[in-house]
Scaffold this motif. Structure first.
Motif: not given
Ligand SMILES: NC(=O)c1ccc[n+]([C@@H]2O[C@H](COP(=O)([O-])OP(=O)(O)OC[C@H]3O[C@@H](n4cnc5c(N)ncnc54)[C@H](OP(=O)(O)O)[C@@H]3O)[C@@H](O)[C@H]2O)c1
Length: 297
Positions: A8-13, A31-33, A63-69, A85-87, A141-143, A160-165
């Motif tokens: 929830s702290s991320g760009f989409v979240g 939250v992880r904390s 469920h949006l969490a995952g290490e930023n790619v 952080s995905r599968g 693995a995520w799916e 299956r999200i594309g590039m979010v603008l």
């Molecule tokens: N943005 C895009 O263009 C795009 C495109 C395709 C797919 N997606 C997917 O959609 C999801 C949300 O995207 P986003 O752009 O909002 O990503 P983001 O800004 O990187 O945010 C992901 C959030 O996941 C949590 N996180 C970070 N590292 C983590 C770890 N090692 N283990 C578990 N949780 C972790 C954090 O939230 P907390 O600190 O609140 O836990 C972080 O704010 C992601 O899984 C991303 O891969 C995004």
């Protein structure tokens, strides 16, 4: 609905938390904390532990969490964090959800169009086979990590999200500074296809799939018309009234970004959102030029 959300702290979240709240839902942030406010509950992606209490009663999980790619060069440690952080983390979360005394009815689990790998001009939708490469394997693995939730009767949508603008975050925010200086340009030969969606349309799509009980499994969250990187570059330059004549050769991208260049910047995915369109979903911004113009006005 009472909805729990990870990442929830991320760009989409951040945007999704606000959007779901504004739509009248009661949102619990996982939250992880340590959870310090009444609208938060603790979860640990490394163990799958979910704080009991408020959690028993949620109707839905997003469920949006995952290490930023795109958060840095893909060292072995970063690749491990991206994959772990995905599968595996999703599988642990889903086992925990399946074990709850009152399970949520629906789980929207983020996935990515990267599941298709690098596919040139091939037209792709949810029926297409997955591709190969690191990101494709991570996404598979995520799916498949959501299997325990579906087996427990939870309706699972793998979005299956594309590039979010949106200019406030993600890829567009990173592209804006060079393009504003007139230093933008296509990446490589610019023929790779880009599946994109505005953040605003993604949020509406998330609410749509939350409410549509007939949707389960993979659902592409991309605008109906993918564009080539060359067309994307021209549209962005046009929206900013700047030239974009400085192509970045593939070798330079590989030098700067290593393996990430091929997997993220040069890979081609010509994806269409067949299932959303069949379900009657209407995109507010189906056209890239208009979308960029309105968000960069
Ligand atoms: N943005 C895009 O263009 C795009 C495109 C395709 C797919 N997606 C997917 O959609 C999801 C949300 O995207 P986003 O752009 O909002 O990503 P983001 O800004 O990187 O945010 C992901 C959030 O996941 C949590 N996180 C970070 N590292 C983590 C770890 N090692 N283990 C578990 N949780 C972790 C954090 O939230 P907390 O600190 O609140 O836990 C972080 O704010 C992601 O899984 C991303 O891969 C995004």
């Amino acid at each position: 609905m009472r909805i729990a959300i990870t990442g929830s702290s991320g760009f989409v979240g951040t945007a999704a938390t606000a959007d779901l709240g504004a739509a009248g839902h009661d949102v619990v942030r996982l939250v992880r904390s340590a959870a310090t406010t009444p609208d938060t509950a603790h979860w640990d992606p490394a163990t799958g532990a979910l704080e009991a209490g408020s959690f028993g009663a949620v109707d839905a999980v997003v469920h949006l969490a995952g290490e930023n790619v795109a958060g840095g060069r893909w060292t072995a440690a970063r690749k491990h964090a991206i994959a772990e952080s995905r599968g595996p983390a999703t599988a642990r979360l889903c086992r925990a959800l399946a074990a709850l005394p009152r399970r949520p009815r629906v789980l929207i689990a983020a996935s990515a169009i990267g599941i298709h790998g690098d596919r040139g001009d091939e037209e792709l939708d949810e029926r297409s086979a997955p591709g190969t490469g690191f990101l494709a394997e991570v996404a598979r693995a995520w799916e498949s990590g959501t299997a325990d939730a579906s087996e427990a009767g939870i309706r699972v949508v793998n979005l299956r999200i594309g590039m979010v603008l949106d200019p406030r975050g993600g890829a567009l925010r990173r592209m804006l500074p060079p393009f504003r200086l007139g230093l933008g340009g296509r990446l490589g030969d610019g023929r790779q296809w880009v599946g994109w969606i505005t953040l605003a349309d993604l949020l509406v799509a998330m609410r749509f799939v939350l409410e549509r009980d007939d949707l389960a499994g993979p659902v592409l969250a991309v605008a109906p018309e993918p564009v080539t990187n060359r067309a994307f570059t021209a549209a962005l330059a046009h929206a900013l009234h700047r030239p974009a004549f400085l192509p970045v050769p593939a070798f330079a991208l590989r030098l700067a970004f290593g393996e990430m260049a091929d997997a993220l910047l040069l890979a081609s995915q010509r994806v269409r959102p067949r299932r959303l369109l069949d379900a009657g979903f209407r995109f507010a911004e189906p056209d890239l030029d208009a979308a960029l113009r309105s968000m960069l006005r």
